[in-house]
Structure formats: C-alpha cells, structure tokens
Design an enzyme around this catalytic site. Structure first.
Site, mmCIF file in Angstrom:
data_model
loop_
_atom_site.group_PDB
_atom_site.id
_atom_site.type_symbol
_atom_site.label_atom_id
_atom_site.label_comp_id
_atom_site.label_asym_id
_atom_site.label_seq_id
_atom_site.Cartn_x
_atom_site.Cartn_y
_atom_site.Cartn_z
ATOM 1 N N LYS A 1 -5.908 0.046 14.373
ATOM 2 C CA LYS A 1 -5.433 0.599 15.422
ATOM 3 C C LYS A 1 -6.507 0.791 16.371
ATOM 4 C CE LYS A 1 -4.165 3.707 12.811
ATOM 5 N NZ LYS A 1 -3.722 2.471 11.778
ATOM 6 N N GLU B 1 0.781 -1.243 -0.138
ATOM 7 C CA GLU B 1 -0.259 0.013 -0.024
ATOM 8 C C GLU B 1 0.851 1.202 -0.146
ATOM 9 O OE1 GLU B 1 -2.145 2.558 3.212
ATOM 10 O OE2 GLU B 1 -1.708 0.244 3.912
HETATM 11 N N1 PSU Z 1 -3.482 2.296 9.126
HETATM 12 C C1 PSU Z 1 -2.401 2.569 9.423
HETATM 13 N N2 PSU Z 1 -1.686 3.320 8.910
HETATM 14 C C2 PSU Z 1 -2.327 3.850 7.790
HETATM 15 C C3 PSU Z 1 -3.586 3.624 7.409
HETATM 16 C C4 PSU Z 1 -4.248 2.763 8.214
HETATM 17 O O1 PSU Z 1 -1.903 2.158 10.526
HETATM 18 O O2 PSU Z 1 -1.453 4.693 7.102
HETATM 19 C C5 PSU Z 1 -4.213 4.044 6.011
HETATM 20 C C6 PSU Z 1 -4.412 3.179 5.271
HETATM 21 O O3 PSU Z 1 -4.164 3.473 3.952
HETATM 22 C C7 PSU Z 1 -6.015 2.599 5.209
HETATM 23 C C8 PSU Z 1 -6.423 4.042 5.552
HETATM 24 O O4 PSU Z 1 -6.678 2.152 4.085
HETATM 25 O O5 PSU Z 1 -5.344 4.759 6.196
HETATM 26 C C9 PSU Z 1 -7.962 4.225 6.071
HETATM 27 O O6 PSU Z 1 -8.489 5.373 6.189
HETATM 28 P P1 PSU Z 1 -9.977 5.500 6.564
HETATM 29 O O7 PSU Z 1 -10.106 5.381 7.736
HETATM 30 O O8 PSU Z 1 -10.208 7.046 5.727
HETATM 31 O O9 PSU Z 1 -10.483 4.536 5.350
#
Ligand code: PSU
Ligand code: MN
Length: 300
Positions: A155, A21
């Site tokens: 998280k 990613e």
């Molecule tokens: N979790 C992490 N680090 C990150 C992300 C999630 O520990 O950088 C990023 C990933 O790209 C995940 C995104 O897909 O955040 C989720 O964002 P949202 O909650 O806006 O969908």
C-alpha cells in the site's frame, strides 16, 4: 499444527493448494462484510481448481485450512489477535485465537508444504522508518520462507521505494504479472520499475520449478498482480485520504502492529467503502491467479 483433511488429502496427492492469510479478514476488512469476503476468496480458489487453505490459530493450535465455523470465529469474533511469526509460540502456549499476518501465514504454509500463497498487500517499510524503524516482519520472513506470495504490491501508506530496496537486500525476488511496474495496492502503478515480469501462470510455475532445482528455494518470491483499471481507487481521493490518515495516526500516537490496521480503517471510513471495494477486487484477483499458478505447478 492441524491440517484440514481436505488440504491434507490434496497435499498427499500432489494437487494444487493455495494458502490464504487471515489478518486481512480479521483486521484488514470491516465487519460484518468480512466473513462473506473470506468465503468468496476461498470460492475463487476453488473455481480455478485448487484447494484453499486459510491459515489461523484457534485455541493456540495453528490451523491449515478452516471450516466455516472457524472462518466465522476469525471474521466475527473479537478474540483473534494479529499474530506475526514471533508470536506464534506465545499464542500457542497461551491457547488463544490469532489471525496470521503474511509473515506468520507464509511460515505456517511452508511448514505444511504449501508453496503458493495469495493475499491483498504485503507489509513493508513504513514512511519515516529512518526514525521509527517500523518495517514489517513480512519482509524478513519472506527472506527465509520458500513461498510465492501473489499480492498487489504494497500500500501507498508505506515507503514503496524503500520496501523494494529491502526486498532486494533480503534476496526476495519480485516479479510483475503482466506489468513492468510495481503496483501500489489501491493503485495499479506505483511508478517503480521492475526488472522481471511474466505473462501467464505457467511462467510462474516455471520459476518455481527452476528455483526448486537451483538451490534458491529458501527464499520467498513476490508476484505483483496489479488491481484492474476499473477497480482502481481514484488517485486524487487516494492522495487526500492518505495524507489525512498519516496525520491522524501520528496525532493519535499509533505504534507497532496497530499502525497498518489503523490506516486501513481510516481508508475504509474516509472513502465511504470505495477502498473496501478496491481491496476486495484485488484480493479476489490474486486468489484466482494464485490458484491458476498452483494448478500449473502441481501438474507440470
Ligand atoms: N496489507 C493489506 N491488508 C492487510 C495487511 C496488509 O492490504 O490486512 C496485513 C497483512 O496481514 C500484513 C500485515 O502481513 O497487515 C502487515 O502488518 P505490519 O505492518 O504490522 O507488519
Ligand atoms: Mn510495524
């Protein structure tokens, strides 16, 4: 879509490839260390015998596998926006640069024929989602995308119990790696029990092969690989910083796709880098395990 020649060759020959990613690089980890971390993640995949395919969008074109210039542009440039699945077409038409979330990376990986994907943490159901409806598109994307995501759970900034309930509803399988407990990213144990766990990469490959035979291939799988005990964040520090971060996000009126990067940035500043060290340790572990699984799946 442009598939990097090294990735295309590996796919054509049936060799192991691991999708990676890019939002974690551009928005999840602080500059300037993020570029070296991106390179280290790729090196971990190679050391375990697989080809890394970091996924991003450059000048509107989805890239499956980045060369060092492209990695540099995503990590250090200021132009790449955070892109989820629904935004791929808009960014492609506009011709911009984008860093793909778990949802968008999974979508593009599957379209390129890549099954195994490594990241740090999944997005999930945010706390207070009963009112805000803030649930990551990562969950619905996985319900219709045939990848295995190796991650360290979600998280603790999220509502972990609600996230697990949604994964069940969406038919996304969740498997613990050498653990019966769902991990909480910076912490190895969220306290939530899992029904399924495996002990080695061959067992993960066996699940993928069974899925391919049995018609459940359309659904994603999550392999939850906990952070090691040595790398885990101190729990008291974690709980304090989390409470402050949630309050600060609320006070600042942070909304939508800015919420996750905001909270991660808060953790990085408030722990004076301890959360970054934990994040790097777990993502490298996930990259290595994903590569071992991709090798077992390719050779089985
Ligand atoms: N979790 C992490 N680090 C990150 C992300 C999630 O520990 O950088 C990023 C990933 O790209 C995940 C995104 O897909 O955040 C989720 O964002 P949202 O909650 O806006 O969908
Ligand atoms: Mn959201």
């Amino acid at each position: 879509m442009r598939i990097h020649p090294e990735v295309a060759d590996a796919l054509a020959a049936g060799r192991a490839v691991v999708a990676l990613e890019s939002t974690i690089i551009s928005h999840g980890l602080p500059h300037p260390g993020n570029l070296q971390i991106a390179r280290d993640i790729e090196a971990c995949v190679r050391a375990a015998g697989a080809v890394p395919a970091t996924i991003a969008i450059l000048d509107g074109q989805p890239q499956i596998g980045l060369d060092d210039d492209a990695l540099h542009r995503i990590a250090t440039g200021t132009t790449a926006v955070k892109v989820s699945v629904r935004e791929i077409a808009m960014l492609a038409a506009a011709g911009g640069d984008g860093a793909t979330t778990v949802a968008a990376t999974a979508h593009l990986a599957a379209a390129a024929g890549i099954t195994v994907f490594a990241t740090g943490g999944l997005g999930g159901v945010h706390r207070g989602a009963q009112e805000t409806y803030d649930e990551s598109a990562d969950l619905t994307a996985l319900s219709r995308t045939p990848v295995l995501v190796v991650c360290s759970g979600v998280k603790s900034i999220l509502d972990i119990g609600a996230t697990l309930e949604r994964l069940e509803t969406l038919s996304v399988g969740v498997i613990g790696y050498r653990t019966e407990r769902f991990p909480a990213f910076y912490l190895a144990d969220s306290g939530h029990r899992l029904d399924w766990w495996i002990q080695n990469p061959e067992q993960a490959a066996a699940v993928l092969r069974a899925r391919d035979r049995l018609g459940t291939k359309g659904y994603g799988l999550v392999l939850a690989n906990p952070i090691s005990a040595e790398a885990e964040l101190d729990r008291a520090l974690h709980d304090r910083v989390l409470a402050e971060g949630l309050a600060a996000a609320e006070a600042a009126g942070v909304r939508g796709k800015d919420v996750t990067p905001y909270l991660l940035g808060h953790f990085h500043r408030a722990t004076h880098g301890a959360s970054v060290a934990a994040n790097v340790a777990l993502v490298l572990g996930n990259a290595r395990l994903a590569a071992e699984i991709a090798v077992a799946y390719a050779t089985g």
